[in-house]
Design a protein around this motif. Structure first.
Motif: not given
Length: 445
Positions: A141-169
């Protein structure tokens, strides 16, 4: 911008007619052929137009009654108009009249799916940290049944994020596998709620226990407020505590004390409570001897040398994660060592064992007899107990000693000859002997 990004409704926040111009080039790609099903891009555009006019009723009319809106900066989604409607009303009322969400690109429309990227402007000027992307799905019927929004984060960890991923995995790997369906509805079937989680019993309880211990250790000794553990947490550490750490570091391994005794006074040795001072040196020596032990360990996937360096500075903050990830490695002791780790570990074993053992012997003497002005043995330990009851650092060292007693045989016994494995259970001095005497270890004459 979380409340803004959640709806992406502000794409037409102040100039609905201007947004029509920006999206018109995209909508022309639809073609002139009429479709039986309303193009999802038209619905999304109508939604943005209504928001730009501040038309709450028109905005909500674009959504199905059972709509699901997910915003990645909120812990739970908005389910149905009953939850989403009041929230959207607050958003529309709160938006500045000169704020505009600009669609940079829009794609899809087929099968009711639309993806778009956007940014925010105020009076034509890009707003900082305002970029984002959104996804919508519409029903027949053209009605929205689902939506997902991903905003830009204000903090940008850069390479630290890769280290955290490796630690959390490794933590994720140690948990039971979780099987569930996505909440994104697939046309033409109606949206389904997630299935009941199915837990696979084939998981590693040792790793899970170690990570649980790590969480308790980290909170109790580093983050817990006064009143739970003795003393102050790291984020509220007092200058006196920092001065104590610095003073104890000056006498590292009693070297500065010895230099002062022979007349070399580059730095004057501070006079500290002897039992606490001995405990500090004992933990430091024990951490030092864990270095060759970790380097010669035949299991584990974390980098060994950085792990040991971190352990020298923060003890079990690094050792417990190493042991947790190590428990996930099913390789037996016959696994080949990395040549660099093996070479370095074997070279350091004997000198570190001798040095660590010597510091341990001196520490026992120091706690019992050094600095006679601190009184008898009973008086010394009573004074130290009073310090532990109010000082987080001394309390943490005692906890580290207990954990080292438990962890030492886990790493040491696999390196010892079968007839010498009992040595691994002797706290501190068993490790010193095993490192100093190569004949106790496997593969050594």
């Amino acid at each position: 911008f979380g409340f803004i990004s959640t709806t992406s409704a502000m794409a037409m926040a102040t100039r609905g007619w201007a947004m029509n111009k920006r999206v018109r080039a995209t909508t022309r790609r639809i073609g002139a052929v009429a479709r039986a099903r309303k193009d999802a891009r038209d619905t999304v555009r109508e939604y943005y137009d209504a928001c730009g006019r501040g038309d709450l009723e028109g905005s909500l009319n674009c959504f199905a009654d059972d709509v699901l809106i997910e915003d990645m900066i909120y812990q739970r989604p908005f389910r149905g108009k009953r939850e989403f409607g009041p929230y959207l009303e607050k958003v529309i009322d709160a938006l500045p009249r000169d704020m505009e969400f600009v669609i940079d690109d829009m794609t899809g429309g087929q099968d009711g799916a639309v993806g778009l990227v956007w940014h925010v402007e105020i009076q034509g000027k890009p707003f900082p940290f305002s970029r984002g992307c959104s996804f919508y799905r519409c029903n027949q019927e053209g009605k929205i049944v689902y939506g997902r929004d991903i905003p830009e984060p204000s903090s940008k960890p850069g390479g630290i994020a890769l280290f955290i991923i490796k630690l959390v995995a490794p933590i994720i790997r140690s948990l039971p596998p979780l099987k569930y369906n996505s909440e994104v509805p697939k046309p033409p079937e109606p949206r389904k709620l997630p299935e009941t989680l199915h837990v696979d019993s084939n998981f590693n309880p040792v790793a899970l226990g170690l990570w649980s211990l790590y969480a308790v250790y980290f909170y109790w000794l580093i983050l817990s407020p006064p009143g739970q553990a003795p003393g102050d947490p790291v984020y509220a550490i007092k200058p006196e505590s920092l001065q104590e750490i610095f003073a104890q570091s000056l006498d590292f391994f009693y070297i500065n004390i010895f230099l002062n005794q022979v007349g070399i006074n580059f730095v004057q040795s501070p006079v500290l409570e002897p039992v606490g001072e001995a405990l500090f040196e004992l933990v430091a020596a024990w951490s030092l001897m864990f270095g060759p032990l970790i380097l010669m360990d035949r299991r584990g996937n974390l980098p060994k040398l950085p792990t040991w360096i971190g352990q020298m500075l923060l003890t079990n903050v690094f050792l417990i994660p190493y042991l947790a990830t190590r428990s996930l490695d099913s390789s037996e002791s016959s696994k080949a060592l990395h040549n660099e780790d093996q070479t370095l570990g074997e070279r350091l074993a004997t000198p570190f064992g001798l040095a660590g053992g010597a510091v341990g012997v001196i520490s026992v003497f120091w706690a019992l007899f050094a600095r006679s002005e601190f009184g008898s043995i009973t008086t010394r330990f009573n004074a130290f107990g009073e310090i532990v009851s109010r000082d987080r650092l001394a309390y943490a060292f005692l906890v580290d000693v207990v954990l080292y007693v438990v962890f030492q045989p886990v790493l040491l016994r696999p390196l010892l000859k079968p007839e010498c494995e009992w040595i691994g259970y002797i706290p501190f001095f068993g490790l010193a002997a095993a490192l100093a005497n190569p004949s106790l270890r496997r593969g050594m004459p």
